[in-house]
Structures are given as structure tokens and as C-alpha cells.
Design an enzyme around this catalytic site. Structure first.
Site, short mmCIF file in Angstrom:
data_model
loop_
_atom_site.label_atom_id
_atom_site.label_comp_id
_atom_site.label_asym_id
_atom_site.label_seq_id
_atom_site.Cartn_x
_atom_site.Cartn_y
_atom_site.Cartn_z
N GLN A 1 -29.34 -14.05 -26.68
CA GLN A 1 -29.13 -12.75 -26.46
C GLN A 1 -30.08 -11.78 -27.30
O GLN A 1 -30.08 -12.03 -28.69
CB GLN A 1 -27.75 -12.04 -26.16
CG GLN A 1 -27.02 -12.29 -27.39
CD GLN A 1 -25.57 -11.92 -26.96
OE1 GLN A 1 -25.15 -11.10 -26.17
NE2 GLN A 1 -24.55 -12.10 -27.89
N HIS B 1 -31.09 -11.65 -22.10
CA HIS B 1 -30.04 -10.83 -22.07
C HIS B 1 -30.31 -9.40 -22.16
O HIS B 1 -30.19 -8.83 -21.01
CB HIS B 1 -29.16 -10.95 -23.34
CG HIS B 1 -27.93 -10.25 -23.27
ND1 HIS B 1 -27.92 -8.80 -24.00
CD2 HIS B 1 -26.64 -10.19 -22.86
CE1 HIS B 1 -26.76 -8.24 -23.52
NE2 HIS B 1 -25.74 -9.18 -23.29
N ASP C 1 -28.48 -8.89 -18.46
CA ASP C 1 -27.20 -8.34 -18.56
C ASP C 1 -27.30 -6.76 -18.17
O ASP C 1 -27.89 -6.05 -19.10
CB ASP C 1 -26.26 -8.56 -19.82
CG ASP C 1 -24.88 -7.99 -19.64
OD1 ASP C 1 -24.48 -7.44 -18.60
OD2 ASP C 1 -24.06 -8.59 -20.37
N GLU D 1 -26.62 -10.46 -14.53
CA GLU D 1 -25.18 -10.24 -14.94
C GLU D 1 -24.89 -8.70 -14.69
O GLU D 1 -25.30 -7.94 -15.17
CB GLU D 1 -24.90 -10.79 -16.29
CG GLU D 1 -23.63 -10.72 -16.80
CD GLU D 1 -23.42 -11.53 -18.08
OE1 GLU D 1 -22.42 -11.33 -18.79
OE2 GLU D 1 -24.48 -12.09 -18.63
N ASP E 1 -19.05 -10.75 -15.23
CA ASP E 1 -18.17 -10.71 -16.60
C ASP E 1 -17.33 -9.68 -16.68
O ASP E 1 -16.23 -9.94 -16.39
CB ASP E 1 -19.56 -10.02 -17.56
CG ASP E 1 -19.01 -10.00 -18.80
OD1 ASP E 1 -17.88 -10.22 -19.14
OD2 ASP E 1 -19.74 -9.37 -19.59
N GLN F 1 -19.26 -15.93 -16.19
CA GLN F 1 -19.13 -16.09 -17.50
C GLN F 1 -17.67 -16.12 -18.05
O GLN F 1 -17.01 -15.23 -17.73
CB GLN F 1 -19.67 -14.64 -18.12
CG GLN F 1 -19.65 -14.80 -19.60
CD GLN F 1 -19.97 -13.83 -20.40
OE1 GLN F 1 -19.79 -13.82 -21.77
NE2 GLN F 1 -20.58 -12.77 -20.24
N LYS G 1 -15.74 -15.81 -20.78
CA LYS G 1 -15.77 -14.73 -22.23
C LYS G 1 -14.59 -15.23 -22.93
O LYS G 1 -13.73 -14.85 -22.83
CB LYS G 1 -15.76 -13.45 -21.62
CG LYS G 1 -16.52 -12.71 -22.88
CD LYS G 1 -16.87 -11.27 -22.40
CE LYS G 1 -17.79 -10.31 -23.08
NZ LYS G 1 -19.10 -10.41 -22.60
#
Length: 417
Positions: A171, A193, A235, A270, A304, A326, A328
Site C-alpha cells: 500500500q 492501494h 482501495d 476495494e 472491507d 479482506q 482485517k
């Protein structure tokens, strides 16, 4: 008695805790800080240095094994646990968790987690506590059994020892162009990212974002080595929904347009939108996935926000409400639940991405590698921090070390056989 004492040490996360709602609402960035009042409970300013708390288990032979507790960058957003408080978590750990740890057989990882992570006054322990303590418990089991952490996960979940490396995703943070170049030169598997977390970065009708996507693809072709072909993963922090609206079809239309702008590349999007609740997210993401699949689009949706715990992940996977989930890690809690989440995704033929946060530490990142490799996740995040170099070296080097140890073990077993 395998654990004879407990140590606690305050520490730093590798990045900052950010008030996502204040940023979404238009907080102005001034250098590295944000101007304006925070809106999420617990925040005293929009950006705060990330804190962590290390827990050390002193084993019978005086070896100390460690794990790190922390929360994610956007704490308190999207149904997540509130901002991490070192003092509060330290007090709870000393009062509740430490006595439980002194009364377990630490050589059995999953059983230890089950006994230590029981509820307190009918409430689940903070997920940061589960996360950090489970890291230490996994290390303890590995030490006591003279195995790698990956082997412990394989043994306890009935898995074959892994043979394939897991693709690594880096990222960029806000230093997009420089960090994209770093990623390309280091030939990371999935990039970049992009941190598209504001209207300024997304642009009117997504035009600024679209131009960035095309630039990343062009830059990859320009300076990447021959044959290098990464997955492009962006993202968007819900900004398609923020800018274009919360109807699945226009969101899918926009994603198709992005994918068509970079032919020849696989595209992951994302968090295209935040529909406000887990159930609404599942229903609308499932529709977006269905539209993209029916059109034969190469784009994949990654969930996410609103998909935090193991139960959330099960709901999304069973509903096919994402192409890739994801996981997390600090939001899931126990690292055993991260392993379960990967296996659950695989059982439902949904991609499993072992993610986490830039606010994590070197220790939590290393444990995540072992779980990712053992369960053969589809990809894993280079963490912690936003600097690319450090995170890529921590995660990439740990993966290489794991496979070196496993190869030696296999060679010795074959010689004995």
C-alpha cells in the site's frame, strides 16, 4: 506450569489512527495533519500517533514470547472497535487475561485461545486483546513444540504443509507516485492501494481516480521488468458510492469503465461503497458482484468496511457478496479466527486476503505471514506502515524464512524415511 509470568510493554504502531468520518466530511489536509475538529468518539484530533501494547509470556525455560495489541487505522468506523487506549487495555489484560494465561497448557494453541478468550461480564474481550494475546500464544506453542508457527496452524487445523508462496500486496499511502515506482521496481505482486479516501483524490465522477489507474498501468509497462504483470488493487473507501450514488448498477458501470481503461490487467476494487450496515452491504455488494460476473468483467470486488468479525466474513462469503474478502486481522480478533476465516472463504469459493492495518507492528506482521502461508490465502498485506520498503521486507523476508525452514524439515523427513 508453562507460563510463569506476564510482561506488558507499551509501544508504537507503525502509522497513525485517523478519524475516517472527519476526513470523509471534508477535513483539509495541511502537510501530514488534518485541520478541523474530530467527529469519531475517542479522537482528540483527526490524526493521532498509533499506540500498541506488547504482551510477553515468560515460559518455564525463561524464554519470553511476544504479541502486540493495537487497533486499525480507521478505528471506530464501519462497525469497528473504538480507538485503542493503552491504559484501558493494560488494566483489562492485567486484571482478567493474565490470570487465565497462568492456568493453561500453552502447547495447544486453539485450546489455549478458547480458554483465555472467554467473555468478561457477558461481553467479548476487546478484539485488540484477542489479537495480541493470540500472537503470543501461537509463538508459545511453536517454541514448546520446536516448530514454526505455520506448522502449528497446519497441525491444529488439519492442513497439509504449504508449498506455494502467497502473493504480497503493498500500500502506497499518500506518496502515491514515488511508492508506485518502488513497488514496480521491487516487482510486488499486487499494487498500489492508492489511499483514495477523499473527494479530492477521487475527483468529480471519479475522473481523478480513473486517471491515476491509467497512470499506474502505464508506469508499470514503462519501468517494470520484462514479464512483470501485477494485479492492480485500489482501495476507494466508499467513494464510488459517495460520488456516484448508492445504486448497484451505476457503481458496477463505473467499475467496468475503470477495468476497460487498463486492458490486460486484473483489477481489484476495494470498498466501492458503504451502504451503512452489514446487511445492506451484503445485499448490495452481492448485486454488484452478480452484475460484474454477468458482464464478464475482469474486475473483482473486495469487501472491507462492515465485514469485520469472523461471523461477518461468514455472512459475506456465503452470500457471495465479494470476490475477495479482506480479513482485517486486528478486527477479526484471535489469530485463530483469521485462520478460520481463510478456510471459510475457501469453502465458499471466495478469495481470502489476509490484510490488516498500517498501524500494526513487525511482530503482528510476522505472525500474519505464518497464518497466511499455512492456510494458503490468496494474498496478504505488506505491513506495517505506509513506506513500502519496510513492510515489504518484513513480510517478504518472513515468508522466505518460513519456506526455508519447511524445506529443511521436509528434506530431513525424507532422509529419515
Amino acid at each position: 506450569m508453562q507460563i510463569k509470568d506476564i510482561l506488558l510493554a507499551p509501544g508504537n504502531g507503525a502509522f497513525f489512527y485517523d478519524d475516517q468520518e472527519a476526513i470523509r466530511s471534508g477535513a483539509t489536509q495541511d502537510g501530514f495533519i488534518y485541520i478541523g475538529a474530530p467527529t469519531t468518539p475517542g479522537f482528540t484530533s483527526i490524526r493521532l500517533p498509533a499506540s500498541s501494547l506488547s504482551i510477553g509470556l515468560v515460559l518455564a525455560d525463561d524464554t519470553v514470547v511476544w504479541g502486540d495489541m493495537m487497533n486499525v487505522q480507521y478505528s471506530g468506523a464501519g462497525g469497528r472497535d473504538p480507538l485503542f487506549s493503552t491504559n484501558q487495555i493494560s488494566g483489562l489484560t492485567s486484571r482478567v487475561v493474565a490470570p487465565r494465561l497462568l492456568d493453561i497448557d500453552a502447547s495447544h494453541f486453539r485450546d489455549s485461545c478458547k480458554k483465555v478468550f472467554g467473555p468478561v461480564e457477558h461481553q467479548r474481550l476487546p478484539l485488540s486483546v484477542e489479537y495480541g494475546v493470540s500472537q503470543a500464544l501461537l509463538r508459545a506453542a511453536a517454541h514448546l513444540q520446536c516448530k514454526t508457527m505455520a506448522e502449528i496452524i497446519c497441525a491444529e487445523f488439519g492442513l497439509q504443509l504449504p508449498t506455494c508462496r502467497v502473493p504480497i500486496y503493498c500500500q502506497s499511502g499518500d506518496a502515491r507516485e514515488v511508492n508506485v515506482d518502488k513497488m514496480i521496481l521491487k516487482a510486488v505482486d499486487v499494487l498500489p492501494h492508492g489511499l483514495i479516501n477523499s473527494r479530492q483524490k477521487f475527483g468529480v465522477e471519479g475522473q481523478t481516480f480513473l486517471e491515476f489507474v491509467k497512470w499506474v498501468a502505464a508506469r508499470t509497462r514503462e519501468i517494470g521488468r520484462p514479464g512483470y504483470h501485477p494485479v492492480l488493487h485500489f482501495d476507494l473507501y466508499g467513494w464510488i458510492g459517495q460520488e456516484i450514488g448508492l445504486e448497484p448498477r451505476p457503481i458496477a458501470d463505473f467499475i467496468c469503465r475503470v477495468a476497460e481503461s487498463v486492458p490486460g490487467f486484473s483489477l481489484n476494487i476495494e470498498s466501492p461503497a458503504d451502504f451503512g450496515s452489514t446487511q445492506a452491504q451484503i445485499e448490495n455488494y452481492a448485486e454488484i458482484v452478480s452484475i460484474l460476473d454477468n458482464r464478464g468483467s475482469s474486475a473483482r470486488i473486495v469487501v472491507d468496511e462492515r465485514c469485520n468479525t469472523l461471523e461477518d466474513i461468514r455472512l459475506f462469503a456465503e452470500a457471495k457478496a465479494a470476490h475477495l474478502v479482506q480479513i482485517k486481522t486486528p478486527d477479526v480478533g484471535s489469530i485463530a479466527d483469521t485462520a478460520r476465516a481463510v478456510l471459510l472463504c475457501k469453502a465458499n469459493r471466495v478469495g481470502a486476503y489476509v490484510g490488516g492495518s498500517c498501524t500494526e507492528t513487525d511482530l503482528s506482521a510476522q505472525v500474519s505471514v505464518h497464518v497466511s502461508v499455512a492456510t494458503q490465502a490468496d494474498m496478504m498485506l505488506a505491513k506495517p506502515g505506509m513506506g513500502v520498503d519496510e513492510a515489504f521486507s518484513i513480510v517478504g523476508n518472513e515468508q522466505n524464512r518460513v519456506f526455508a525452514m519447511l524445506s529443511r524439515r521436509q528434506a530431513r523427513n525424507e532422509n529419515v524415511g
